[in-house]
Design a protein around this motif. Structure first.
Motif, PDB file in Angstrom:
ATOM      1  N   GLU A  64       0.837  -1.197   0.000  1.00  0.00           N
ATOM      2  CA  GLU A  64       0.000   0.000   0.000  1.00  0.00           C
ATOM      3  C   GLU A  64       0.874   1.250   0.000  1.00  0.00           C
ATOM      4  OE1 GLU A  64      -3.096   2.165  -0.715  1.00  0.00           O
ATOM      5  OE2 GLU A  64      -3.198  -0.022  -0.659  1.00  0.00           O
ATOM      6  N   GLY A  65       1.982   1.214   0.737  1.00  0.00           N
ATOM      7  CA  GLY A  65       2.926   2.329   0.723  1.00  0.00           C
ATOM      8  C   GLY A  65       3.510   2.561  -0.661  1.00  0.00           C
ATOM      9  N   LEU A  66       3.821   1.490  -1.367  1.00  0.00           N
ATOM     10  CA  LEU A  66       4.310   1.627  -2.744  1.00  0.00           C
ATOM     11  C   LEU A  66       3.249   2.242  -3.635  1.00  0.00           C
ATOM     12  CD1 LEU A  66       6.213  -1.737  -3.391  1.00  0.00           C
ATOM     13  CD2 LEU A  66       7.187   0.519  -3.011  1.00  0.00           C
ATOM     14  N   ARG A  67       2.008   1.787  -3.480  1.00  0.00           N
ATOM     15  CA  ARG A  67       0.916   2.356  -4.281  1.00  0.00           C
ATOM     16  C   ARG A  67       0.768   3.849  -4.005  1.00  0.00           C
ATOM     17  NH1 ARG A  67      -1.594  -2.271  -2.227  1.00  0.00           N
ATOM     18  NH2 ARG A  67      -1.535  -3.965  -3.722  1.00  0.00           N
ATOM     19  N   ASP A  68       0.863   4.241  -2.736  1.00  0.00           N
ATOM     20  CA  ASP A  68       0.762   5.658  -2.384  1.00  0.00           C
ATOM     21  C   ASP A  68       1.869   6.467  -3.043  1.00  0.00           C
ATOM     22  OD1 ASP A  68      -1.510   5.285  -0.836  1.00  0.00           O
ATOM     23  OD2 ASP A  68      -0.400   5.176   1.066  1.00  0.00           O
ATOM     24  N   ARG A  69       3.080   5.933  -3.027  1.00  0.00           N
ATOM     25  CA  ARG A  69       4.194   6.644  -3.661  1.00  0.00           C
ATOM     26  C   ARG A  69       3.968   6.818  -5.152  1.00  0.00           C
ATOM     27  NH1 ARG A  69       9.342   3.393  -1.831  1.00  0.00           N
ATOM     28  NH2 ARG A  69      10.196   4.498  -3.626  1.00  0.00           N
ATOM     29  N   VAL A  70       3.436   5.785  -5.806  1.00  0.00           N
ATOM     30  CA  VAL A  70       3.169   5.867  -7.241  1.00  0.00           C
ATOM     31  C   VAL A  70       2.058   6.878  -7.507  1.00  0.00           C
ATOM     32  CG1 VAL A  70       2.293   4.582  -9.241  1.00  0.00           C
ATOM     33  CG2 VAL A  70       4.008   3.550  -7.744  1.00  0.00           C
ATOM     34  N   ARG A  71       1.022   6.836  -6.680  1.00  0.00           N
ATOM     35  CA  ARG A  71      -0.081   7.802  -6.856  1.00  0.00           C
ATOM     36  C   ARG A  71       0.409   9.221  -6.711  1.00  0.00           C
ATOM     37  NH1 ARG A  71      -2.996   4.139  -3.021  1.00  0.00           N
ATOM     38  NH2 ARG A  71      -4.064   2.639  -4.334  1.00  0.00           N
ATOM     39  N   LYS A  72       1.235   9.469  -5.682  1.00  0.00           N
ATOM     40  CA  LYS A  72       1.759  10.808  -5.468  1.00  0.00           C
ATOM     41  C   LYS A  72       2.622  11.256  -6.642  1.00  0.00           C
ATOM     42  CE  LYS A  72       1.583  10.627  -0.460  1.00  0.00           C
ATOM     43  NZ  LYS A  72       2.351  10.446   0.792  1.00  0.00           N
ATOM     44  N   ALA A  73       3.457  10.348  -7.127  1.00  0.00           N
ATOM     45  CA  ALA A  73       4.324  10.677  -8.243  1.00  0.00           C
ATOM     46  C   ALA A  73       3.521  10.941  -9.518  1.00  0.00           C
ATOM     47  CB  ALA A  73       5.324   9.552  -8.488  1.00  0.00           C
ATOM     48  N   ALA A  74       2.392  10.232  -9.676  1.00  0.00           N
ATOM     49  CA  ALA A  74       1.556  10.409 -10.857  1.00  0.00           C
ATOM     50  C   ALA A  74       0.530  11.518 -10.676  1.00  0.00           C
ATOM     51  CB  ALA A  74       0.832   9.104 -11.181  1.00  0.00           C
ATOM     52  N   GLY A  75       0.398  12.005  -9.434  1.00  0.00           N
ATOM     53  CA  GLY A  75      -0.570  13.076  -9.158  1.00  0.00           C
ATOM     54  C   GLY A  75      -2.001  12.606  -9.137  1.00  0.00           C
ATOM     55  N   THR A  76      -2.224  11.352  -8.767  1.00  0.00           N
ATOM     56  CA  THR A  76      -3.577  10.813  -8.699  1.00  0.00           C
ATOM     57  C   THR A  76      -3.939  10.506  -7.241  1.00  0.00           C
ATOM     58  OG1 THR A  76      -2.816   8.532  -8.982  1.00  0.00           O
ATOM     59  CG2 THR A  76      -3.394   9.761 -10.982  1.00  0.00           C
ATOM     60  N   THR A  77      -5.198  10.250  -7.004  1.00  0.00           N
ATOM     61  CA  THR A  77      -5.678   9.895  -5.661  1.00  0.00           C
ATOM     62  C   THR A  77      -6.281   8.508  -5.719  1.00  0.00           C
ATOM     63  OG1 THR A  77      -7.790  10.949  -6.102  1.00  0.00           O
ATOM     64  CG2 THR A  77      -6.118  12.281  -4.994  1.00  0.00           C
ATOM     65  N   PRO A  78      -6.313   7.803  -4.601  1.00  0.00           N
ATOM     66  CA  PRO A  78      -6.891   6.450  -4.596  1.00  0.00           C
ATOM     67  C   PRO A  78      -8.379   6.477  -4.881  1.00  0.00           C
ATOM     68  CG  PRO A  78      -6.246   7.112  -2.368  1.00  0.00           C
ATOM     69  CD  PRO A  78      -5.797   8.208  -3.315  1.00  0.00           C
TER      70      PRO A  78
END
Length: 80
Positions: A64-78
């Motif tokens: 989940e932490g990895l997913r959060d990092r990817v979302r932040k880097a891509a500028g998206t939200t869950p």
């Protein structure tokens, strides 16, 4: 570079060339060499990993932490 093969090995190489779609026996041998290089590199990486210090467990929180990092880097939200 020239390589001498006994008749049985030459026949095997010729069969592999025709069955697997290689244009020449040299293409087949190059592919074998590349695969061996890849195998040696993988073995080296696995050995380095086995010799390294233990890391944090890769549990659900880790992913989940990895997913959060990817979302932040891509500028998206869950998605909810």
């Amino acid at each position: 570079m020239n390589i001498s093969l006994p008749d049985a090995l030459k026949a095997f190489v010729d069969e592999q060339v025709s069955q697997r779609g290689y244009g020449t026996s040299s293409e087949y041998v190059r592919e074998l060499i590349r695969r061996d290089q890849d195998r040696l590199q993988l073995r080296s990486l696995l050995t380095a990993g086995a010799e390294s210090a233990p890391a944090a467990p890769a549990d659900a929180g880790y992913f989940e932490g990895l997913r959060d990092r990817v979302r932040k880097a891509a500028g998206t939200t869950p998605k909810a």
